[in-house]
Design an enzyme around this catalytic site. Structure first.
Site, mmCIF file in Angstrom:
data_model
loop_
_atom_site.group_PDB
_atom_site.id
_atom_site.type_symbol
_atom_site.label_atom_id
_atom_site.label_comp_id
_atom_site.label_asym_id
_atom_site.label_seq_id
_atom_site.Cartn_x
_atom_site.Cartn_y
_atom_site.Cartn_z
ATOM 1 N N ASP A 1 0.855 -1.190 0.000
ATOM 2 C CA ASP A 1 0.000 0.000 0.000
ATOM 3 C C ASP A 1 0.890 1.239 0.000
ATOM 4 O OD1 ASP A 1 -1.685 2.123 0.453
ATOM 5 O OD2 ASP A 1 -2.890 1.109 1.966
ATOM 6 N N HIS B 1 1.038 8.417 3.138
ATOM 7 C CA HIS B 1 1.655 7.762 4.295
ATOM 8 C C HIS B 1 3.158 8.050 4.405
ATOM 9 C CE1 HIS B 1 -2.061 5.701 5.040
ATOM 10 N NE2 HIS B 1 -2.057 5.150 3.853
#
Length: 262
Positions: free
Chosen positions: A169, A174
């Site tokens: 991911d 992030h």
């Protein structure tokens, strides 16, 4: 939206080696002293590793036109373990849309992935997709009214999101401060699945279980966790299951948590 219920999302196989399973354990917060999680000699794979292998399925749904990927969020996660993952191997999976719930101004899409090793369900909250006359669906599990049986502490690592994104991911929010700000966050934040997996480690220890013996896991993502945050975990015993909630400061970050260790 009812047209999406039951729609197949296809099949996929995922191949991994021991190094990937060890990287996952480290990203989830396993210490170097947990040799059976981080050393290939007697390696046991954390069951939540399966969720990285199956991430392709919810990622298929948005581009297929089910909802606006720029506003949809991962609402909750369910995992049921059928048998332990091997230290390395190839896993065959098939995916479909389960239920589609009508929450009024939003819809909740359930993406179900099944394999011989696990069943997993992603609940995707899609603003603007509700109001189609469908059933509202079940309510979220409420916090128990009793005082918690245990209160635990988990300090996340400043590098945790950077490590976890190597498992597949790689959304920029992030790791990249500018991408996080564009998503409405003050700085890069942890993957919800990383936070959920990380919680299982101290919960297992406090209940004298091994984290690789996880058999069932549920959790709702209530608010973001930032790398380095300290989490407070409250747990309740519930007929063989462990109910839990996690907070940081005055924010609940995981609610409706439930874990069973075999």
């Amino acid at each position: 939206m009812n047209d999406w219920r039951g729609r197949t999302l296809g099949t996929r196989t995922a191949t991994y080696d021991e190094a990937r399973a060890i990287l996952y354990a480290l990203a989830a917060g396993a210490p170097a002293t947990a040799l059976d999680l981080v050393f290939e000699r007697d390696l046991r794979v954390l069951p939540t590793f399966a969720l990285t292998l199956a991430q392709w399925a919810p990622d298929e749904l948005g581009p297929a036109g089910a909802f606006d990927v720029s506003t949809a969020v991962h609402g909750s996660q369910r995992l049921r373990v059928r048998k332990p993952l091997p230290p390395s191997g190839t896993i065959a999976m098939e995916a479909r849309v389960g239920e589609v719930w009508d929450k009024g101004r939003a819809a909740v899409f359930e993406v179900v992935v099944e394999s011989e090793y696990f069943d997993a369900t992603w609940s995707i909250f899609a603003p603007g997709s509700g109001g189609f006359g469908g059933e509202r669906g079940p309510s979220s599990r409420r916090r128990p009214s009793a005082d918690p049986a245990r209160t635990l502490t988990l300090r996340t690592s400043p590098n945790q999101a950077a490590l976890y994104r190597l498992l597949g991911d790689r959304h920029h929010m992030h790791i990249d401060p500018e991408a996080a700000k564009a998503a409405g966050m003050p700085r890069p934040f942890m993957h919800g699945l990383c936070t959920l997996a990380a919680l299982t480690l101290p919960i297992a220890e406090a209940h004298e279980a091994h984290p690789a013996d996880l058999a069932e896991l549920d959790g709702r993502f209530a608010a973001p966790v930032f790398p380095g945050d300290e989490l407070t975990i409250e747990t309740w015993d519930d007929s063989g299951a462990i109910l839990f909630e996690a907070t940081t400061g005055d924010r609940t970050v995981i609610s409706g948590g439930r874990a069973v260790f075999g």
